[in-house]
Write a protein that holds these residues in place. Structure first.
Motif, mmCIF file in Angstrom:
data_model
loop_
_atom_site.group_PDB
_atom_site.id
_atom_site.type_symbol
_atom_site.label_atom_id
_atom_site.label_comp_id
_atom_site.label_asym_id
_atom_site.label_seq_id
_atom_site.Cartn_x
_atom_site.Cartn_y
_atom_site.Cartn_z
ATOM 1 N N THR A 80 0.837 -1.204 0.000
ATOM 2 C CA THR A 80 0.000 0.000 0.000
ATOM 3 C C THR A 80 0.870 1.252 0.000
ATOM 4 O O THR A 80 0.529 2.233 -0.671
ATOM 5 C CB THR A 80 -0.988 0.030 1.181
ATOM 6 N N ASP A 81 1.987 1.220 0.719
ATOM 7 C CA ASP A 81 2.903 2.369 0.704
ATOM 8 C C ASP A 81 3.403 2.639 -0.716
ATOM 9 O O ASP A 81 3.443 3.792 -1.160
ATOM 10 C CB ASP A 81 4.103 2.135 1.626
ATOM 11 N N ALA A 82 3.784 1.584 -1.430
ATOM 12 C CA ALA A 82 4.276 1.736 -2.802
ATOM 13 C C ALA A 82 3.188 2.306 -3.719
ATOM 14 O O ALA A 82 3.471 3.162 -4.564
ATOM 15 C CB ALA A 82 4.780 0.397 -3.330
ATOM 16 N N ALA A 83 1.953 1.855 -3.553
ATOM 17 C CA ALA A 83 0.850 2.376 -4.373
ATOM 18 C C ALA A 83 0.590 3.840 -4.058
ATOM 19 O O ALA A 83 0.322 4.646 -4.964
ATOM 20 C CB ALA A 83 -0.417 1.554 -4.156
ATOM 21 N N GLU A 84 0.682 4.218 -2.799
ATOM 22 C CA GLU A 84 0.481 5.620 -2.420
ATOM 23 C C GLU A 84 1.560 6.509 -3.034
ATOM 24 O O GLU A 84 1.263 7.571 -3.582
ATOM 25 C CB GLU A 84 0.463 5.761 -0.898
ATOM 26 N N VAL A 85 2.815 6.074 -2.971
ATOM 27 C CA VAL A 85 3.922 6.855 -3.558
ATOM 28 C C VAL A 85 3.748 6.951 -5.071
ATOM 29 O O VAL A 85 3.907 8.033 -5.659
ATOM 30 C CB VAL A 85 5.287 6.232 -3.181
ATOM 31 N N ALA A 86 3.399 5.843 -5.717
ATOM 32 C CA ALA A 86 3.196 5.847 -7.172
ATOM 33 C C ALA A 86 2.066 6.793 -7.572
ATOM 34 O O ALA A 86 2.149 7.477 -8.598
ATOM 35 C CB ALA A 86 2.918 4.436 -7.673
ATOM 36 N N SER A 87 1.011 6.860 -6.765
ATOM 37 C CA SER A 87 -0.123 7.732 -7.103
ATOM 38 C C SER A 87 0.273 9.199 -7.106
ATOM 39 O O SER A 87 -0.301 9.991 -7.841
ATOM 40 C CB SER A 87 -1.289 7.497 -6.139
ATOM 41 N N GLU A 88 1.264 9.552 -6.308
ATOM 42 C CA GLU A 88 1.711 10.947 -6.245
ATOM 43 C C GLU A 88 2.535 11.347 -7.462
ATOM 44 O O GLU A 88 2.908 12.507 -7.615
ATOM 45 C CB GLU A 88 2.493 11.177 -4.962
ATOM 46 N N LYS A 89 2.791 10.375 -8.365
ATOM 47 C CA LYS A 89 3.547 10.619 -9.595
ATOM 48 C C LYS A 89 2.743 10.214 -10.828
ATOM 49 O O LYS A 89 3.279 10.146 -11.919
ATOM 50 C CB LYS A 89 4.852 9.820 -9.559
ATOM 51 N N THR A 90 1.457 9.885 -10.617
ATOM 52 C CA THR A 90 0.597 9.388 -11.690
ATOM 53 C C THR A 90 -0.631 10.280 -11.807
ATOM 54 O O THR A 90 -1.302 10.543 -10.808
ATOM 55 C CB THR A 90 0.152 7.939 -11.381
ATOM 56 N N CYS A 91 -0.940 10.712 -13.036
ATOM 57 C CA CYS A 91 -2.116 11.549 -13.255
ATOM 58 C C CYS A 91 -3.372 10.783 -12.849
ATOM 59 O O CYS A 91 -3.638 9.683 -13.343
ATOM 60 C CB CYS A 91 -2.208 11.959 -14.718
ATOM 61 N N GLU A 92 -4.143 11.379 -11.949
ATOM 62 C CA GLU A 92 -5.367 10.736 -11.470
ATOM 63 C C GLU A 92 -6.399 10.604 -12.578
ATOM 64 O O GLU A 92 -7.230 9.704 -12.551
ATOM 65 C CB GLU A 92 -5.961 11.530 -10.304
ATOM 66 N N GLN A 93 -6.338 11.468 -13.590
ATOM 67 C CA GLN A 93 -7.341 11.447 -14.653
ATOM 68 C C GLN A 93 -7.019 10.480 -15.779
ATOM 69 O O GLN A 93 -7.900 9.781 -16.259
ATOM 70 C CB GLN A 93 -7.525 12.861 -15.215
ATOM 71 N N CYS A 94 -5.726 10.413 -16.223
ATOM 72 C CA CYS A 94 -5.420 9.592 -17.400
ATOM 73 C C CYS A 94 -4.391 8.497 -17.151
ATOM 74 O O CYS A 94 -4.213 7.632 -18.001
ATOM 75 C CB CYS A 94 -4.962 10.478 -18.550
ATOM 76 N N GLY A 95 -3.682 8.532 -16.029
ATOM 77 C CA GLY A 95 -2.706 7.500 -15.709
ATOM 78 C C GLY A 95 -1.302 7.757 -16.211
ATOM 79 O O GLY A 95 -0.393 6.975 -15.947
#
Length: 125
Positions: A80-95
């Motif tokens: 879950t930590d890795a997914a949270e960090v990745a989300s902060e570098k990934t566009c929430e709208q298009c990926g």
């Protein structure tokens, strides 16, 4: 011997995926697969977007004897930590690759992680 109820689909990631932008769907899908491989009965306490990233909180797991499953907590926490960090570098709208930006109106301000294309699109009336 008391048996635990079957895991409920509404407490796993697919049921919560619609609460965040579509660009994070691949991150959540991969996290779901990884967590299900660790424990098919894993459960989510909360999943949300905050400060431009995902915030994921898992429910504690216990073994047949009622002991806290620390191994699951450690391994699932790393996922879950890795997914949270990745989300902060990934566009929430298009990926695509993105970064946090302040967004707001007259009454409030919040942080969203978006790519430059989606950021420009949201500014166009």
């Amino acid at each position: 011997m008391m048996t635990e109820p079957a895991p409920t689909a509404e407490r796993q990631i697919p049921a919560w995926a619609s609460t965040v932008g579509p660009g994070w769907a691949a991150l959540l899908n991969q996290l779901h697969q990884n967590l299900a491989a660790l424990a098919p009965d894993y459960q989510i306490d909360s999943l949300s977007s905050r400060l431009g990233g995902l915030r994921i909180h898992l429910a504690d797991r216990f073994d047949e004897e009622g002991e806290f499953d620390g191994d699951f907590a450690d391994r699932a926490g790393a996922l879950t930590d890795a997914a949270e960090v990745a989300s902060e570098k990934t566009c929430e709208q298009c990926g695509q690759s993105g970064q946090p930006h302040f967004h707001g109106d007259q009454t409030r301000t919040w942080i969203v992680t978006v790519c430059e294309t989606c950021r420009a699109r949201s500014r166009t009336p």
